[in-house]
Design a protein around this motif. Structure first.
Motif, PDB file in Angstrom:
ATOM      1  N   THR A  18      -4.663   9.466  -1.106  1.00  0.00           N
ATOM      2  CA  THR A  18      -5.788   8.632  -1.534  1.00  0.00           C
ATOM      3  C   THR A  18      -5.378   7.705  -2.670  1.00  0.00           C
ATOM      4  N   LEU A  19      -4.125   7.796  -3.114  1.00  0.00           N
ATOM      5  CA  LEU A  19      -3.670   7.009  -4.247  1.00  0.00           C
ATOM      6  C   LEU A  19      -3.166   5.642  -3.810  1.00  0.00           C
ATOM      7  N   LEU A  20      -3.795   4.596  -4.288  1.00  0.00           N
ATOM      8  CA  LEU A  20      -3.371   3.223  -4.015  1.00  0.00           C
ATOM      9  C   LEU A  20      -3.154   2.978  -2.518  1.00  0.00           C
ATOM     10  N   ASN A  21      -4.119   3.395  -1.720  1.00  0.00           N
ATOM     11  CA  ASN A  21      -3.968   3.205  -0.276  1.00  0.00           C
ATOM     12  C   ASN A  21      -4.694   1.968   0.230  1.00  0.00           C
ATOM     13  N   GLU A  22      -5.306   1.215  -0.668  1.00  0.00           N
ATOM     14  CA  GLU A  22      -5.867  -0.078  -0.279  1.00  0.00           C
ATOM     15  C   GLU A  22      -4.752  -1.114  -0.259  1.00  0.00           C
ATOM     16  N   TYR A  23      -4.848  -2.067   0.651  1.00  0.00           N
ATOM     17  CA  TYR A  23      -3.804  -3.097   0.757  1.00  0.00           C
ATOM     18  C   TYR A  23      -3.995  -4.160  -0.318  1.00  0.00           C
ATOM     19  N   ILE A  24      -2.890  -4.561  -0.915  1.00  0.00           N
ATOM     20  CA  ILE A  24      -2.951  -5.630  -1.899  1.00  0.00           C
ATOM     21  C   ILE A  24      -3.376  -6.930  -1.204  1.00  0.00           C
ATOM     22  N   ASP A  25      -4.199  -7.701  -1.866  1.00  0.00           N
ATOM     23  CA  ASP A  25      -4.648  -8.968  -1.294  1.00  0.00           C
ATOM     24  C   ASP A  25      -3.465  -9.923  -1.155  1.00  0.00           C
ATOM     25  N   ILE A  26      -3.389 -10.584  -0.001  1.00  0.00           N
ATOM     26  CA  ILE A  26      -2.320 -11.559   0.216  1.00  0.00           C
ATOM     27  C   ILE A  26      -2.400 -12.676  -0.821  1.00  0.00           C
ATOM     28  N   GLU A  27      -3.615 -13.033  -1.193  1.00  0.00           N
ATOM     29  CA  GLU A  27      -3.785 -14.084  -2.193  1.00  0.00           C
ATOM     30  C   GLU A  27      -3.160 -13.686  -3.524  1.00  0.00           C
ATOM     31  N   LYS A  28      -3.228 -12.390  -3.844  1.00  0.00           N
ATOM     32  CA  LYS A  28      -2.642 -11.909  -5.096  1.00  0.00           C
ATOM     33  C   LYS A  28      -1.113 -11.997  -5.039  1.00  0.00           C
ATOM     34  N   VAL A  29      -0.548 -11.689  -3.873  1.00  0.00           N
ATOM     35  CA  VAL A  29       0.898 -11.808  -3.687  1.00  0.00           C
ATOM     36  C   VAL A  29       1.311 -13.272  -3.790  1.00  0.00           C
ATOM     37  N   ASP A  30       0.548 -14.145  -3.142  1.00  0.00           N
ATOM     38  CA  ASP A  30       0.844 -15.574  -3.168  1.00  0.00           C
ATOM     39  C   ASP A  30       0.811 -16.113  -4.593  1.00  0.00           C
ATOM     40  N   ASP A  31      -0.205 -15.718  -5.341  1.00  0.00           N
ATOM     41  CA  ASP A  31      -0.341 -16.193  -6.721  1.00  0.00           C
ATOM     42  C   ASP A  31       0.815 -15.689  -7.586  1.00  0.00           C
ATOM     43  N   PHE A  32       1.183 -14.431  -7.405  1.00  0.00           N
ATOM     44  CA  PHE A  32       2.284 -13.861  -8.189  1.00  0.00           C
ATOM     45  C   PHE A  32       3.591 -14.583  -7.895  1.00  0.00           C
ATOM     46  N   ILE A  36      10.102  -5.273   1.132  1.00  0.00           N
ATOM     47  CA  ILE A  36       8.770  -4.765   1.483  1.00  0.00           C
ATOM     48  C   ILE A  36       8.924  -3.282   1.775  1.00  0.00           C
ATOM     49  N   SER A  37       8.157  -2.455   1.083  1.00  0.00           N
ATOM     50  CA  SER A  37       8.320  -1.011   1.232  1.00  0.00           C
ATOM     51  C   SER A  37       6.987  -0.311   1.054  1.00  0.00           C
ATOM     52  N   GLY A  38       6.968   0.994   1.255  1.00  0.00           N
ATOM     53  CA  GLY A  38       5.882   1.905   0.938  1.00  0.00           C
ATOM     54  C   GLY A  38       4.479   1.452   1.311  1.00  0.00           C
ATOM     55  N   GLY A  39       3.676   2.357   1.597  1.00  0.00           N
ATOM     56  CA  GLY A  39       3.848   3.622   2.284  1.00  0.00           C
ATOM     57  C   GLY A  39       4.743   3.460   3.484  1.00  0.00           C
ATOM     58  N   GLU A  40       4.256   2.876   4.589  1.00  0.00           N
ATOM     59  CA  GLU A  40       5.068   2.701   5.790  1.00  0.00           C
ATOM     60  C   GLU A  40       4.791   1.336   6.414  1.00  0.00           C
ATOM     61  N   PRO A  41       5.688   0.354   6.204  1.00  0.00           N
ATOM     62  CA  PRO A  41       5.453  -1.007   6.714  1.00  0.00           C
ATOM     63  C   PRO A  41       5.275  -1.099   8.218  1.00  0.00           C
ATOM     64  N   MET A  42       5.888  -0.195   8.980  1.00  0.00           N
ATOM     65  CA  MET A  42       5.714  -0.250  10.434  1.00  0.00           C
ATOM     66  C   MET A  42       4.307   0.186  10.857  1.00  0.00           C
ATOM     67  N   ASN A  43       3.533   0.680   9.896  1.00  0.00           N
ATOM     68  CA  ASN A  43       2.174   1.119  10.192  1.00  0.00           C
ATOM     69  C   ASN A  43       1.125   0.129   9.693  1.00  0.00           C
ATOM     70  N   THR A  56       0.862  -1.180   0.000  1.00  0.00           N
ATOM     71  CA  THR A  56       0.000   0.000   0.000  1.00  0.00           C
ATOM     72  C   THR A  56       0.896   1.225   0.000  1.00  0.00           C
ATOM     73  N   PHE A  57       0.349   2.357  -0.433  1.00  0.00           N
ATOM     74  CA  PHE A  57       1.075   3.624  -0.319  1.00  0.00           C
ATOM     75  C   PHE A  57       0.543   4.439   0.866  1.00  0.00           C
ATOM     76  N   LEU A  58      -0.310   3.825   1.662  1.00  0.00           N
ATOM     77  CA  LEU A  58      -0.855   4.500   2.835  1.00  0.00           C
ATOM     78  C   LEU A  58       0.254   4.764   3.843  1.00  0.00           C
ATOM     79  N   CYS A  59       0.324   5.999   4.351  1.00  0.00           N
ATOM     80  CA  CYS A  59       1.421   6.385   5.243  1.00  0.00           C
ATOM     81  C   CYS A  59       0.956   7.505   6.160  1.00  0.00           C
TER      82      CYS A  59
END
Length: 272
Positions: free
Chosen positions: A25-39, A52-59, A9-12
Protein backbone atom coordinates in the motif's frame (compact mmCIF):
# COMPACT_ATOMS: atom_id res chain seq x y z
CA UNK A 1 27.69 10.16 -15.19
CA UNK A 2 24.54 11.18 -13.33
CA UNK A 3 21.75 8.61 -13.56
CA UNK A 4 18.15 9.31 -12.61
CA UNK A 5 16.02 6.34 -11.60
CA UNK A 6 12.31 7.09 -11.89
CA UNK A 7 10.04 4.97 -9.72
CA UNK A 8 6.59 5.74 -11.19
CA UNK A 9 4.99 3.45 -8.58
CA UNK A 10 5.97 0.74 -6.12
CA UNK A 11 2.91 -1.29 -7.10
CA UNK A 12 3.97 -4.85 -7.98
CA UNK A 13 2.18 -8.20 -8.45
CA UNK A 14 5.02 -10.11 -6.77
CA UNK A 15 6.18 -10.57 -3.19
CA UNK A 16 9.87 -11.30 -3.70
CA UNK A 17 11.56 -12.23 -0.41
CA UNK A 18 14.37 -9.71 -0.98
CA UNK A 19 12.20 -6.73 -2.00
CA UNK A 20 12.70 -3.52 -0.02
CA UNK A 21 8.99 -2.73 -0.27
CA UNK A 22 6.85 -5.39 1.37
CA UNK A 23 4.11 -2.85 2.11
CA UNK A 24 2.07 -3.01 -1.10
CA UNK A 25 0.00 0.00 0.00
CA UNK A 26 3.08 2.23 0.11
CA UNK A 27 3.40 4.70 -2.77
CA UNK A 28 1.35 2.54 -5.11
CA UNK A 29 -0.27 5.46 -6.90
CA UNK A 30 1.31 6.34 -10.24
CA UNK A 31 3.24 9.57 -10.47
CA UNK A 32 1.56 12.09 -12.75
CA UNK A 33 3.18 12.28 -16.18
CA UNK A 34 2.89 16.05 -15.95
CA UNK A 35 5.02 15.98 -12.80
CA UNK A 36 7.70 13.95 -14.61
CA UNK A 37 7.57 16.33 -17.57
CA UNK A 38 7.93 19.37 -15.32
CA UNK A 39 10.84 17.83 -13.41
CA UNK A 40 12.74 16.89 -16.57
CA UNK A 41 12.01 20.17 -18.31
CA UNK A 42 13.71 21.98 -15.42
CA UNK A 43 16.47 19.49 -14.66
CA UNK A 44 17.20 17.23 -17.65
CA UNK A 45 20.63 18.77 -18.28
CA UNK A 46 21.78 17.39 -14.92
CA UNK A 47 21.32 13.76 -16.02
CA UNK A 48 22.93 11.57 -18.66
CA UNK A 49 20.65 8.55 -18.36
CA UNK A 50 17.21 7.62 -17.05
CA UNK A 51 16.25 4.25 -15.56
CA UNK A 52 12.59 3.27 -15.21
CA UNK A 53 12.15 0.88 -12.30
CA UNK A 54 9.93 -0.28 -9.43
CA UNK A 55 7.47 -1.74 -8.59
CA UNK A 56 7.21 -3.66 -11.88
CA UNK A 57 7.33 -1.71 -15.19
CA UNK A 58 6.05 -4.67 -17.20
CA UNK A 59 2.86 -4.43 -15.15
CA UNK A 60 2.16 -0.73 -15.82
CA UNK A 61 -0.86 0.06 -17.98
CA UNK A 62 0.44 0.11 -21.56
CA UNK A 63 -0.88 3.60 -22.30
CA UNK A 64 0.78 4.98 -19.17
CA UNK A 65 4.09 3.21 -19.88
CA UNK A 66 4.29 4.51 -23.45
CA UNK A 67 3.38 8.05 -22.40
CA UNK A 68 6.05 7.92 -19.68
CA UNK A 69 8.74 6.78 -22.14
CA UNK A 70 7.68 9.33 -24.76
CA UNK A 71 7.82 12.09 -22.15
CA UNK A 72 11.32 11.13 -21.02
CA UNK A 73 12.52 10.88 -24.63
CA UNK A 74 11.69 14.55 -25.19
CA UNK A 75 14.59 15.38 -22.88
CA UNK A 76 16.86 12.33 -22.52
CA UNK A 77 17.33 9.60 -25.14
CA UNK A 78 19.38 7.21 -23.01
CA UNK A 79 16.63 5.20 -21.31
CA UNK A 80 16.84 1.76 -19.71
CA UNK A 81 13.95 -0.17 -18.17
CA UNK A 82 14.82 -2.37 -15.20
CA UNK A 83 12.16 -5.04 -14.97
CA UNK A 84 11.22 -8.70 -14.67
CA UNK A 85 10.34 -10.11 -18.13
CA UNK A 86 7.39 -12.31 -17.15
CA UNK A 87 5.11 -10.13 -19.26
CA UNK A 88 6.33 -8.38 -22.42
CA UNK A 89 3.22 -6.38 -23.31
CA UNK A 90 5.09 -3.10 -22.63
CA UNK A 91 8.14 -4.07 -24.66
CA UNK A 92 9.31 -1.56 -27.26
CA UNK A 93 12.49 -1.68 -29.32
CA UNK A 94 13.57 1.96 -29.04
CA UNK A 95 14.82 1.70 -25.44
CA UNK A 96 17.24 -0.51 -23.49
CA UNK A 97 16.30 -3.28 -21.08
CA UNK A 98 18.02 -4.71 -18.04
CA UNK A 99 16.12 -7.76 -16.88
CA UNK A 100 16.18 -8.88 -13.29
CA UNK A 101 16.28 -12.66 -13.40
CA UNK A 102 16.83 -14.92 -10.40
CA UNK A 103 16.16 -18.36 -11.88
CA UNK A 104 13.61 -20.13 -9.67
CA UNK A 105 13.82 -17.63 -6.81
CA UNK A 106 10.95 -15.56 -8.22
CA UNK A 107 7.46 -16.54 -9.34
CA UNK A 108 6.72 -17.12 -13.05
CA UNK A 109 10.40 -17.80 -13.78
CA UNK A 110 9.60 -20.13 -16.69
CA UNK A 111 7.58 -17.45 -18.48
CA UNK A 112 10.40 -14.95 -17.94
CA UNK A 113 12.91 -17.44 -19.33
CA UNK A 114 10.84 -18.20 -22.43
CA UNK A 115 10.30 -14.49 -23.10
CA UNK A 116 14.03 -13.80 -22.97
CA UNK A 117 14.66 -16.65 -25.41
CA UNK A 118 12.46 -14.86 -27.96
CA UNK A 119 13.74 -11.29 -27.60
CA UNK A 120 15.46 -10.12 -30.77
CA UNK A 121 17.04 -6.96 -29.33
CA UNK A 122 20.26 -7.16 -27.23
CA UNK A 123 19.54 -6.94 -23.51
CA UNK A 124 21.30 -7.14 -20.13
CA UNK A 125 20.56 -9.26 -17.06
CA UNK A 126 21.14 -8.50 -13.39
CA UNK A 127 21.15 -11.27 -10.78
CA UNK A 128 20.60 -10.21 -7.18
CA UNK A 129 22.82 -12.38 -5.04
CA UNK A 130 20.52 -13.46 -2.21
CA UNK A 131 20.73 -16.60 -0.02
CA UNK A 132 18.33 -18.50 -2.29
CA UNK A 133 20.81 -18.11 -5.15
CA UNK A 134 23.53 -20.02 -3.36
CA UNK A 135 21.85 -23.33 -4.17
CA UNK A 136 23.13 -22.83 -7.72
CA UNK A 137 26.74 -23.32 -8.74
CA UNK A 138 27.87 -20.40 -10.95
CA UNK A 139 28.64 -22.79 -13.83
CA UNK A 140 25.03 -24.00 -13.87
CA UNK A 141 23.94 -20.36 -14.14
CA UNK A 142 26.37 -19.73 -17.01
CA UNK A 143 25.17 -22.79 -18.87
CA UNK A 144 21.57 -21.64 -18.77
CA UNK A 145 22.41 -18.04 -19.64
CA UNK A 146 24.40 -19.26 -22.65
CA UNK A 147 21.13 -20.25 -24.37
CA UNK A 148 20.04 -16.59 -24.53
CA UNK A 149 21.36 -15.61 -27.95
CA UNK A 150 20.80 -11.86 -27.53
CA UNK A 151 22.09 -11.55 -23.97
CA UNK A 152 24.73 -8.81 -24.00
CA UNK A 153 25.88 -8.37 -20.39
CA UNK A 154 25.22 -10.19 -17.14
CA UNK A 155 26.11 -8.87 -13.71
CA UNK A 156 25.77 -10.06 -10.15
CA UNK A 157 24.25 -7.41 -7.92
CA UNK A 158 24.69 -7.41 -4.14
CA UNK A 159 21.69 -7.79 -1.90
CA UNK A 160 21.41 -4.91 0.55
CA UNK A 161 19.51 -5.02 3.82
CA UNK A 162 16.30 -3.00 3.89
CA UNK A 163 13.39 -2.25 6.17
CA UNK A 164 11.65 -5.47 5.12
CA UNK A 165 14.45 -8.03 4.89
CA UNK A 166 17.72 -8.08 6.81
CA UNK A 167 19.54 -11.21 5.72
CA UNK A 168 23.04 -11.20 7.14
CA UNK A 169 25.21 -11.66 4.08
CA UNK A 170 28.87 -10.67 4.04
CA UNK A 171 32.02 -11.08 1.98
CA UNK A 172 32.82 -14.43 3.58
CA UNK A 173 29.48 -15.83 2.46
CA UNK A 174 29.81 -14.45 -1.08
CA UNK A 175 33.52 -14.98 -1.82
CA UNK A 176 33.34 -18.63 -2.90
CA UNK A 177 30.43 -17.93 -5.24
CA UNK A 178 32.05 -14.81 -6.69
CA UNK A 179 35.41 -16.53 -7.25
CA UNK A 180 33.73 -19.39 -9.11
CA UNK A 181 31.77 -16.85 -11.17
CA UNK A 182 34.85 -14.80 -12.08
CA UNK A 183 37.00 -17.82 -12.97
CA UNK A 184 34.44 -19.59 -15.15
CA UNK A 185 35.98 -20.58 -18.48
CA UNK A 186 32.74 -21.48 -20.21
CA UNK A 187 32.51 -20.15 -23.76
CA UNK A 188 29.43 -17.98 -23.47
CA UNK A 189 28.23 -15.26 -25.82
CA UNK A 190 27.90 -12.48 -23.29
CA UNK A 191 30.15 -10.35 -21.10
CA UNK A 192 30.54 -11.21 -17.44
CA UNK A 193 30.37 -7.61 -16.28
CA UNK A 194 31.84 -8.45 -12.88
CA UNK A 195 34.92 -10.01 -14.48
CA UNK A 196 35.35 -7.17 -16.99
CA UNK A 197 35.12 -4.53 -14.27
CA UNK A 198 37.67 -6.43 -12.15
CA UNK A 199 40.02 -6.62 -15.13
CA UNK A 200 39.78 -2.87 -15.57
CA UNK A 201 40.44 -2.27 -11.86
CA UNK A 202 43.63 -4.36 -11.90
CA UNK A 203 44.86 -2.85 -15.18
CA UNK A 204 44.09 -5.72 -17.55
CA UNK A 205 42.47 -5.24 -20.99
CA UNK A 206 38.69 -5.06 -20.68
CA UNK A 207 35.95 -5.35 -23.30
CA UNK A 208 33.79 -2.83 -21.50
CA UNK A 209 34.55 0.76 -20.57
CA UNK A 210 33.11 1.48 -17.15
CA UNK A 211 31.98 4.97 -16.24
CA UNK A 212 31.35 5.80 -12.61
CA UNK A 213 27.66 6.47 -12.05
CA UNK A 214 26.10 8.79 -9.49
CA UNK A 215 22.57 7.55 -8.88
CA UNK A 216 19.56 9.65 -7.94
CA UNK A 217 15.86 8.79 -7.65
CA UNK A 218 12.49 10.34 -8.41
CA UNK A 219 9.88 8.60 -6.24
CA UNK A 220 6.14 8.16 -6.94
CA UNK A 221 5.31 11.05 -4.59
CA UNK A 222 7.67 13.34 -6.49
CA UNK A 223 10.45 13.36 -3.89
CA UNK A 224 14.02 13.58 -5.18
CA UNK A 225 16.30 11.23 -3.25
CA UNK A 226 19.55 9.29 -3.04
CA UNK A 227 19.96 5.73 -1.78
CA UNK A 228 21.00 5.95 1.86
CA UNK A 229 22.41 3.34 4.23
CA UNK A 230 22.33 3.86 8.00
CA UNK A 231 24.84 2.61 10.57
CA UNK A 232 23.32 -0.90 10.34
CA UNK A 233 23.63 -0.77 6.53
CA UNK A 234 19.83 -0.67 6.17
CA UNK A 235 18.75 0.85 2.86
CA UNK A 236 16.30 3.73 2.61
CA UNK A 237 15.69 6.81 0.44
CA UNK A 238 17.05 10.13 1.68
CA UNK A 239 15.41 13.25 0.28
CA UNK A 240 17.75 15.95 -1.03
CA UNK A 241 17.32 19.19 -2.93
CA UNK A 242 17.89 19.06 -6.68
CA UNK A 243 20.22 22.05 -6.27
CA UNK A 244 22.44 19.87 -4.04
CA UNK A 245 22.86 17.12 -6.62
CA UNK A 246 26.64 17.42 -6.78
CA UNK A 247 27.00 17.48 -3.00
CA UNK A 248 25.46 14.06 -2.31
CA UNK A 249 26.46 10.54 -3.26
CA UNK A 250 25.04 7.24 -2.06
CA UNK A 251 27.03 5.74 0.81
CA UNK A 252 27.00 2.11 -0.35
CA UNK A 253 27.82 -0.31 2.49
CA UNK A 254 31.11 -2.18 2.42
CA UNK A 255 29.64 -5.37 3.92
CA UNK A 256 29.53 -6.94 0.45
CA UNK A 257 32.07 -5.67 -2.05
CA UNK A 258 32.34 -7.64 -5.30
CA UNK A 259 35.32 -5.50 -6.35
CA UNK A 260 37.32 -5.53 -3.12
CA UNK A 261 41.10 -5.35 -2.99
CA UNK A 262 41.09 -8.92 -1.71
CA UNK A 263 39.28 -10.16 -4.82
CA UNK A 264 41.47 -8.02 -7.07
CA UNK A 265 44.58 -9.62 -5.55
CA UNK A 266 43.01 -13.07 -5.92
CA UNK A 267 42.43 -12.43 -9.65
CA UNK A 268 46.05 -11.39 -10.11
CA UNK A 269 47.44 -14.34 -8.15
CA UNK A 270 45.28 -16.83 -10.05
CA UNK A 271 45.62 -15.17 -13.48
CA UNK A 272 41.84 -14.95 -13.87
Amino acid sequence: MNVLTIYPTFLCPFACPFCFNKDKTLLNEYIDIEKVDDFLQKNHTKFDKVIISGGEPMNYPKIYFNLLVDTIQKYIKNICVHCYPYNMSNYRDDIEYNFSYDFLVRARALEAWENMLNISQPFDISLTLVPLMFKYHPNSIFQKLAYLKNLRNVELKPYFKNNSTTWDLNNTVCDKFIKSWLSSSLNVGFNNVNKEKMRQLIGQPSKIEFIEENNYNLLPDGKFTIDYFDEQDIHSFKEIKISEIDLHKSNKPSNIDFYSKELQNWMIENNV
